[in-house]
Write an enzyme that holds these catalytic residues in place. Structure first.
Site, PDB file in Angstrom:
ATOM      1  N   SER A 158     -52.688 -28.485  49.590  1.00  0.00           N
ATOM      2  CA  SER A 158     -52.062 -28.427  48.318  1.00  0.00           C
ATOM      3  C   SER A 158     -51.544 -26.932  48.238  1.00  0.00           C
ATOM      4  O   SER A 158     -51.717 -25.964  49.134  1.00  0.00           O
ATOM      5  CB  SER A 158     -53.161 -28.550  47.311  1.00  0.00           C
ATOM      6  N   LYS A 159     -50.321 -26.864  47.465  1.00  0.00           N
ATOM      7  CA  LYS A 159     -49.647 -25.568  47.565  1.00  0.00           C
ATOM      8  C   LYS A 159     -50.591 -24.713  46.562  1.00  0.00           C
ATOM      9  O   LYS A 159     -50.116 -23.540  46.509  1.00  0.00           O
ATOM     10  CB  LYS A 159     -48.122 -25.816  46.842  1.00  0.00           C
ATOM     11  N   ARG A 160     -51.485 -25.355  45.865  1.00  0.00           N
ATOM     12  CA  ARG A 160     -52.061 -24.397  44.966  1.00  0.00           C
ATOM     13  C   ARG A 160     -52.948 -23.192  45.291  1.00  0.00           C
ATOM     14  O   ARG A 160     -53.060 -22.122  44.762  1.00  0.00           O
ATOM     15  CB  ARG A 160     -52.797 -25.288  43.942  1.00  0.00           C
TER      16      ARG A 160
END
Ligand code: GLU
Length: 485
Positions: free
Chosen positions: A256-258
């Protein structure tokens, strides 16, 4: 055909590792073919704009060793390279599609669109704009459309997607992709505020900037049929497409980019070398040969081919990246890392000569993963107040080893050279002569000289520490702990 590719990030956040890979593959492909790699900033979605994101993207790419041939910073023959500076162009092209009947105006309010989605959800059908029911110019008719236009009503411009038939394109990585037009929405091209959507701006720019190959992440694959329709509507030649496999966590979930640690800058901050990170990222989804993993940028450029990019997701294995960093550390000549090492030492208020820093680096680099581990891993190289591992001490410090070291001390004092070969001869000879197993000498010495069990070879360590420091440490230790009981 001349190769022109682009890295086209949106400045909606810091560059993440997937973005770095996209940039890198574009760069490698362009350089392999002697073509151009350009940077285009896709900042048409002003609501998602993040201050400093563009600077971060440029900064990381440069750190990683990629220079773009054309960019917002550098300019070039196809500029401007920031989409927010090109809005008039997109309006012109949206109008061209209107003229051609390939696009149409739609006057729906956001409430009306929400209600439509709600109805579709309740009916269990996929959300899709229906131009024959909604307030498009087809349902309104020419007079009402004109009346709305004259009254200054808000409208957007939508792509007129065929109601049936296949949309096909060839992807270099994925092969032939076929999508039924029925499943493609009448995409908004120009929003009511006059800003284009990603799709229109992307296609117009790829065309105007003469992009030959579109290399981007797999998450953009669902957008490509819309782009294909746009190329057809404009009657433009299509670039070739290559969609790169997803990056996965070791448990195969989508990376994930998060999470903070997928930002490229976190890897720089942790102390990864740019060449090691580039080498590692290059192999996420591409394998030039089965038996080799270490490649310089020049070698990556030489070997790169899109045909060898895998379809399957690529697992991001941090352990492997660390291993790779350690390989780079080991292979480096001490000299080139000196400035960086001196900077790190300076941050720890350690001031030593270049010569000494280099000797320490060469001694310790086999044992560490990051250059920035040197101040703590090699604490005993820089100060007398390093800690002694008490477990190690308890294991190797007793009456017997105490008397051995007491007896050995004068021998060491009399040894002129502390070069490791010499120490090996003297200490080795001494243990043989007195029938003492060498572990009874090596461990106590290592413990009092470095404080810990792990480290470089003892004699090499003693050589780098130097005779004076070694003798002082042994004497001080014997004074303080001379009697183990
Ligand atoms: N602006 C898109 C992004 O943020 C570009 C996708 C593409 O390369 O077409 O990644």
């Amino acid at each position: 055909m001349s190769v022109r590719v682009r890295f086209a990030p949106s400045p909606t956040g810091f560059l993440h590792i997937g973005g770095l890979r996209t940039a890198l593959y574009n760069y490698l492909f362009a350089k392999h073919h002697g073509g151009e790699c350009i940077l285009r900033i896709e900042d048409t979605d002003q609501t998602r704009f993040v201050e400093g994101a563009e600077e971060n993207i440029v900064d990381i790419c440069r750190w990683a060793g990629m220079e773009f041939d054309e960019s917002p910073e550098k300019g070039g023959p196809f500029g401007p390279y920031r989409q927010s500076e090109r809005t008039e162009l997109y309006q012109k092209y949206a109008n061209e599609l209107l003229q051609k009947g390939m696009a149409y105006r739609a006057f729906d309010t956001s409430e009306e669109l929400d209600a439509m989605r709600e109805r579709q959800k309740n009916a269990g059908i996929a959300a899709k704009y229906d131009r024959t029911v909604m307030r498009s110019e087809y349902t309104l008719g020419p007079d009402e459309t004109q009346r709305l236009l004259d009254s200054g009503a808000d409208y957007c411009i939508r792509l007129k997607v065929p109601v049936s038939g296949d949309i096909r394109f060839n992807d270099i990585v994925r092969g032939e992709v076929i999508v039924n037009a029925r499943d493609v929405d009448d995409q908004i091209l120009l929003k009511s505020d006059g800003f284009p959507t990603y799709h229109l701006a992307n296609v117009v720019d790829d065309h105007l900037m003469q992009i030959s190959h579109v290399i981007r992440g797999e998450e953009w694959l669902p957008s490509t049929p819309k782009h294909v329709l746009l190329y057809q509507a404009f009657d433009w030649e299509m670039p070739r497409f290559a969609h790169l496999p997803l990056l996965l966590n070791p448990d195969k979930s989508k990376m994930s980019k998060r999470f903070g640690d997928v930002f490229a800058k976190s890897f720089r901050e942790k102390g990864f070398f740019p060449d090691a990170l580039v080498n590692f990222v290059a192999l996420l989804g591409w394998n030039p040969t089965a038996d080799r993993e270490i490649f310089t940028m020049t070698e990556l450029i030489e070997h790169f081919s899109l045909e060898k990019v895998n379809k399957a997701g690529a697992v991001f294995d941090t352990k492997k990246l660390e291993w790779m960093n350690a390989q780079y550390l080991r292979a480096s000549d001490g000299q080139s890392l000196l400035p960086e090492l001196q900077r790190i030492l300076h941050d720890h208020s350690i001031k030593i000569s270049d010569e000494r820093a280099k000797n320490i680096l060469i001694l310790l680099r086999e044992r560490i993963t990051f250059l920035n581990e040197i101040p703590s891993f090699g604490a005993y190289m820089f100060s007398e107040s390093f800690e002694i591992d008490q477990e190690y001490k308890a294991k190797h410090w007793n009456e017997e080893t105490s008397s051995i070291i007491h007896a050995l001390l004068p021998v060491l004092k009399a040894t002129e050279s502390f070069e490791h070969e010499q120490l090996n001869e003297i200490i080795g000879g001494y243990s043989k002569e007195h029938g003492i197993a060498s572990k009874f000498i090596i461990h106590p010495l290592r413990m009092m000289l470095t404080g810990k069990q792990v480290g470089a070879g003892l004699y090499e360590t003693m050589e780098v520490l130097g005779k004076e420091i070694c003798i002082n440490r042994i004497e001080r230790f014997l004074q303080e702990h001379g009697n183990p009981s």
